[in-house]
Design a protein around this motif. Sequence first.
Motif, mmCIF file in Angstrom:
data_model
loop_
_atom_site.group_PDB
_atom_site.id
_atom_site.type_symbol
_atom_site.label_atom_id
_atom_site.label_comp_id
_atom_site.label_asym_id
_atom_site.label_seq_id
_atom_site.Cartn_x
_atom_site.Cartn_y
_atom_site.Cartn_z
ATOM 1 N N ALA A 36 0.740 -1.160 0.182
ATOM 2 C CA ALA A 36 -0.086 -0.117 0.105
ATOM 3 C C ALA A 36 0.831 1.371 0.075
ATOM 4 N N ALA A 37 2.126 1.089 0.352
ATOM 5 C CA ALA A 37 2.995 2.351 0.618
ATOM 6 C C ALA A 37 3.624 2.498 -0.825
ATOM 7 N N THR A 38 3.842 4.097 -0.896
ATOM 8 C CA THR A 38 4.510 4.517 -2.178
ATOM 9 C C THR A 38 5.973 5.341 -1.764
ATOM 10 N N GLY A 39 6.572 5.566 -2.595
ATOM 11 C CA GLY A 39 7.828 6.384 -2.726
ATOM 12 C C GLY A 39 8.734 5.785 -1.819
ATOM 13 N N THR A 40 9.630 6.815 -0.930
ATOM 14 C CA THR A 40 10.624 6.273 -0.160
ATOM 15 C C THR A 40 10.099 5.214 1.050
ATOM 16 N N PHE A 41 8.908 5.681 1.634
ATOM 17 C CA PHE A 41 8.351 4.755 2.665
ATOM 18 C C PHE A 41 8.315 3.267 2.052
ATOM 19 N N GLN A 42 7.957 3.103 0.998
ATOM 20 C CA GLN A 42 7.794 1.662 0.457
ATOM 21 C C GLN A 42 9.244 1.047 0.270
ATOM 22 N N GLN A 43 9.890 1.807 -0.006
ATOM 23 C CA GLN A 43 11.700 1.290 -0.053
ATOM 24 C C GLN A 43 12.009 0.756 1.390
ATOM 25 N N VAL A 44 11.921 1.836 2.243
ATOM 26 C CA VAL A 44 12.111 1.508 3.736
ATOM 27 C C VAL A 44 11.297 0.319 4.182
ATOM 28 N N LEU A 45 10.228 -0.033 3.827
ATOM 29 C CA LEU A 45 9.507 -1.115 4.393
ATOM 30 C C LEU A 45 9.947 -2.379 3.486
ATOM 31 N N ARG A 46 10.341 -2.134 2.347
ATOM 32 C CA ARG A 46 11.014 -3.510 1.689
ATOM 33 C C ARG A 46 12.303 -3.879 2.283
ATOM 34 N N ASN A 47 13.202 -2.760 2.377
ATOM 35 C CA ASN A 47 14.465 -3.007 2.967
ATOM 36 C C ASN A 47 14.467 -3.660 4.421
ATOM 37 N N MET A 48 13.411 -3.160 5.249
ATOM 38 C CA MET A 48 13.187 -3.768 6.720
ATOM 39 C C MET A 48 12.726 -5.051 6.566
ATOM 40 N N ARG A 49 11.612 -5.304 5.461
ATOM 41 C CA ARG A 49 11.366 -6.762 5.467
ATOM 42 C C ARG A 49 12.280 -7.580 5.031
ATOM 43 N N LYS A 50 13.463 -7.200 4.015
ATOM 44 C CA LYS A 50 14.598 -7.899 4.103
ATOM 45 C C LYS A 50 15.353 -8.370 5.289
ATOM 46 N N LEU A 51 15.718 -7.287 6.107
ATOM 47 C CA LEU A 51 16.270 -7.287 7.397
ATOM 48 C C LEU A 51 15.536 -8.355 8.529
ATOM 49 N N VAL A 52 14.553 -8.246 8.479
ATOM 50 C CA VAL A 52 13.692 -8.993 9.385
ATOM 51 C C VAL A 52 13.810 -10.447 9.080
ATOM 52 N N ALA A 53 13.560 -10.595 7.306
ATOM 53 C CA ALA A 53 13.462 -11.934 7.369
ATOM 54 C C ALA A 53 14.792 -12.611 7.321
ATOM 55 N N SER A 54 15.863 -11.781 7.126
ATOM 56 C CA SER A 54 17.294 -12.400 7.467
ATOM 57 C C SER A 54 17.681 -12.737 8.951
ATOM 58 N N SER A 55 16.849 -12.227 9.819
ATOM 59 C CA SER A 55 17.308 -12.631 11.200
ATOM 60 C C SER A 55 16.860 -13.979 11.515
ATOM 61 N N ALA A 56 16.153 -14.786 10.579
ATOM 62 C CA ALA A 56 16.072 -16.354 10.913
ATOM 63 C C ALA A 56 17.578 -16.889 11.099
ATOM 64 N N PRO A 57 17.546 -18.028 11.888
ATOM 65 C CA PRO A 57 18.981 -18.594 11.979
ATOM 66 C C PRO A 57 19.212 -19.292 10.680
ATOM 67 N N THR A 58 18.225 -19.613 9.886
ATOM 68 C CA THR A 58 18.827 -20.410 8.840
ATOM 69 C C THR A 58 18.794 -19.668 7.479
ATOM 70 N N ALA A 59 18.669 -18.290 7.608
ATOM 71 C CA ALA A 59 18.821 -17.388 6.611
ATOM 72 C C ALA A 59 20.243 -17.067 6.390
ATOM 73 N N PRO A 60 20.624 -16.847 5.220
ATOM 74 C CA PRO A 60 22.284 -16.348 4.920
ATOM 75 C C PRO A 60 22.429 -15.020 5.529
ATOM 76 N N LEU A 61 23.732 -14.545 5.566
ATOM 77 C CA LEU A 61 23.998 -13.364 6.255
ATOM 78 C C LEU A 61 24.394 -12.522 5.122
ATOM 79 N N ASP A 62 23.530 -11.371 5.151
ATOM 80 C CA ASP A 62 23.896 -10.521 4.158
ATOM 81 C C ASP A 62 24.129 -8.942 4.541
ATOM 82 N N GLU A 63 25.532 -8.724 4.659
ATOM 83 C CA GLU A 63 26.072 -7.527 5.135
ATOM 84 C C GLU A 63 25.753 -6.132 4.637
ATOM 85 N N THR A 64 24.995 -6.210 3.538
ATOM 86 C CA THR A 64 24.711 -5.020 3.036
ATOM 87 C C THR A 64 23.039 -4.508 3.399
ATOM 88 N N LEU A 65 22.468 -5.456 4.065
ATOM 89 C CA LEU A 65 21.348 -5.033 4.591
ATOM 90 C C LEU A 65 21.017 -3.946 5.294
#
Length: 193
Positions: A36-65
Amino acid sequence: MTTPTSKEPRPLPPEPPELTAKREKLLVELDTQSKAATGTFQQVLRNMRKLVASSAPTAPLDETLYADVKDALTRFMKDPILPPPPILGQVVEYLQYRISTYGMTIQKAVMEMNPEIGAKLAITPPGPAAPAAAPVASRPSAKATSDGFESSSKGKMDLNPERNATPDPKAEQAQLESFKAWMKNPALGKLKG
């Protein structure tokens, strides 16, 4: 049965079920809001989603997140949504909760596997600061050691810069002009509060 060597990665300890449930709930909420978001807020949400998803113990570590989230937040803060959406606080709360629970579990596991590495990676939870040791007064000996300031200076230091400094005509002229301006208007530079 073979024992793992130091070169083989050991599995992380199991994640607490409540942490897994919080992460899954937060991922669903981030997906919903990012659609539902647009613009820069949508990008923030997408990046935060990647960060939260990467916090699972089985997820590979991505240092750029972390850098991606920081950059997206920087762009978002140039034109923020006020009041800030509650989802941002929920992500921060989740990450803090994860560090305080699962982060401590990982630290204990590392300490058991290798105490030397565990000591280097130790996370100290915030708490009251330990009282500092009282300084011991000692008389300097004849062979006193020097600190970095004394060893780097060629001669003796003098606290009066006018004795050692060679006058710079441009600096003197600028100081004179500043003084003349102040004499014409003594209130110049005073702060009123």
